[in-house]
Design a protein around this motif. Structure first.
Motif, PDB file in Angstrom:
ATOM      1  N   GLY A  87       0.843  -1.152  -0.072  1.00 47.56           N
ATOM      2  CA  GLY A  87      -0.168   0.079   0.022  1.00 47.56           C
ATOM      3  C   GLY A  87       1.083   1.161  -0.158  1.00 47.56           C
ATOM      4  N   PRO A  88       0.126   2.596   0.080  1.00 44.78           N
ATOM      5  CA  PRO A  88       0.961   3.540   0.029  1.00 44.78           C
ATOM      6  C   PRO A  88       1.907   3.779   1.333  1.00 44.78           C
ATOM      7  N   VAL A  89       2.991   4.226   1.161  1.00 46.48           N
ATOM      8  CA  VAL A  89       4.151   4.386   2.366  1.00 46.48           C
ATOM      9  C   VAL A  89       4.721   5.661   2.308  1.00 46.48           C
ATOM     10  N   LEU A 152       7.945   8.992  -0.535  1.00 46.18           N
ATOM     11  CA  LEU A 152       6.483   8.562  -0.723  1.00 46.18           C
ATOM     12  C   LEU A 152       6.293   7.546  -1.832  1.00 46.18           C
ATOM     13  N   ALA A 153       5.881   6.529  -1.522  1.00 40.30           N
ATOM     14  CA  ALA A 153       5.584   5.365  -2.630  1.00 40.30           C
ATOM     15  C   ALA A 153       4.172   5.016  -2.602  1.00 40.30           C
ATOM     16  N   GLY A 155       2.482   2.863  -3.896  1.00 40.13           N
ATOM     17  CA  GLY A 155       2.079   1.095  -3.625  1.00 40.13           C
ATOM     18  C   GLY A 155       3.320   0.593  -4.246  1.00 40.13           C
ATOM     19  N   PRO A 156       3.361  -0.925  -4.319  1.00 42.70           N
ATOM     20  CA  PRO A 156       4.518  -1.583  -4.705  1.00 42.70           C
ATOM     21  C   PRO A 156       4.697  -1.229  -6.371  1.00 42.70           C
ATOM     22  N   ASN A 157       5.982  -1.315  -6.651  1.00 43.74           N
ATOM     23  CA  ASN A 157       6.224  -0.985  -8.100  1.00 43.74           C
ATOM     24  C   ASN A 157       5.907   0.248  -8.750  1.00 43.74           C
ATOM     25  N   THR A 158       5.865   1.194  -7.838  1.00 43.52           N
ATOM     26  CA  THR A 158       5.647   2.708  -8.101  1.00 43.52           C
ATOM     27  C   THR A 158       6.939   3.290  -7.941  1.00 43.52           C
ATOM     28  N   ASP A 159       7.193   4.521  -8.704  1.00 42.84           N
ATOM     29  CA  ASP A 159       8.555   5.340  -8.613  1.00 42.84           C
ATOM     30  C   ASP A 159       8.085   6.112  -7.362  1.00 42.84           C
ATOM     31  N   PRO A 160       9.000   6.077  -6.169  1.00 49.43           N
ATOM     32  CA  PRO A 160       8.872   6.995  -5.091  1.00 49.43           C
ATOM     33  C   PRO A 160       9.019   8.541  -5.423  1.00 49.43           C
ATOM     34  N   LEU A 161       8.493   9.091  -4.653  1.00 53.11           N
ATOM     35  CA  LEU A 161       8.670  10.717  -4.864  1.00 53.11           C
ATOM     36  C   LEU A 161       9.453  11.004  -3.662  1.00 53.11           C
ATOM     37  N   THR A 162      10.523  12.037  -3.784  1.00 54.15           N
ATOM     38  CA  THR A 162      11.121  12.441  -2.388  1.00 54.15           C
ATOM     39  C   THR A 162      11.072  13.838  -2.068  1.00 54.15           C
TER      40      THR A 162
END
Ligand SMILES: O=P(O)(O)OP(=O)(O)OP(=O)(O)OC[C@H]1O[C@@H](n2cnc3c(O)ncnc32)[C@H](O)[C@@H]1O
Ligand SMILES: [Mg+2]
Length: 233
Positions: A87-89, A152-153, A155-162
């Motif tokens: 999920g979102p983390v 911030l990701a 969900g799985p397999n999404t590119d995190p934002l910093t």
């Protein structure tokens, strides 16, 4: 997991929807954002700074940290966390940078611009506050900065934002309570108190963490994520 939200439904991946058809895509999150950290003091601060601005819960987990540039370490943690949580983390990585030191060897130190960045968890455990001060003994320049990179990701397999926050200061002999990392040896510019000596609310107004979280909050405000948690709208 702790936090004020009920257990999550199985699907947590963000979805796109445009209810009115003319508002552009809106991201619907079916779970609160999980802040994943092994550090209880960080969690305390994040809770105090975020308040109710973003629906979030927490998960106590010590994620492995790959070495590299701070943003890459943070993103790597977010990818692992998103897979773990499904999920979102939100995760963060914090470092303390000594301007006088350049390129000390070792897997836990690397150079960022003109500063040496250390994985201070390891360093603190090994040499303590005095040891960190001693690293700068031969230098007149005690200036340093605390930096924090949140990732911030969704969900799985999404590119995190910093989101990066930075507070400038100097390294001093330890003063104040020793319950949070290197707080006793970091004195922010414009203050006579170390982070450790300051009331928590004061640190949370000016800290590297609060600056990074201000950007996270702005991101949430600007993107208009829509939380649909357990049937709520
Ligand atoms: O699970 P994570 O979130 O990674 O928690 P951690 O304790 O491993 O955190 P970091 O890797 O980001 O932290 C490196 C070290 O810096 C310390 N630290 C982090 N934020 C701090 C702050 O605001 N003030 C003082 N020390 C801090 C922390 O206790 C570690 O010893
Ligand atoms: Mg860590």
């Amino acid at each position: 997991m702790s936090g004020g939200y009920a257990p999550s439904p199985p699907s947590s991946l963000p979805s796109q929807s445009s209810p009115s058809g003319n508002e552009g895509a809106m991201r619907v999150l079916t779970r609160p954002v999980t802040f994943v950290t092994g550090n209880a003091k960080k969690l305390e601060e994040v809770r105090a700074i975020l308040g109710n601005s973003i629906p979030f819960q927490s998960l106590r987990l010590d994620l492995p940290e790959l070495q590299g540039e701070p943003e890459e370490i943070s993103k790597g943690k977010a990818r692992l966390a998103a897979t773990e949580v499904n999920g979102p983390v939100l995760v963060e990585d914090t470092c303390l940078c000594f301007n006088a030191l350049n390129g000390l060897p070792g897997p836990y130190m690397y150079v960022l611009g003109t500063s040496t960045v250390t994985s201070l968890k390891w360093f603190l455990e090994k040499i303590g506050h005095e040891g960190l001060n001693n690293l700068l003994m031969a230098y007149e320049d005690k200036s340093a900065y605390a930096a924090c990179v949140f990732s911030l990701a969704l969900g799985p397999n999404t590119d995190p934002l910093t989101f990066v926050g930075k507070t400038m200061g100097k390294i001093v002999p330890a003063r104040g309570p020793k319950d949070f990392g290197w707080d006793p040896i970091f004195q922010p510019n414009g203050y006579e108190l170390t982070y450790a000596e300051m009331p928590k609310e004061e640190k949370n107004k000016i800290s590297h963490r609060s600056k990074a979280l201000a950007l996270v909050k702005s991101h949430f405000a600007a993107t208009g994520y829509h939380f649909q948690i357990n049937g709520s709208s």
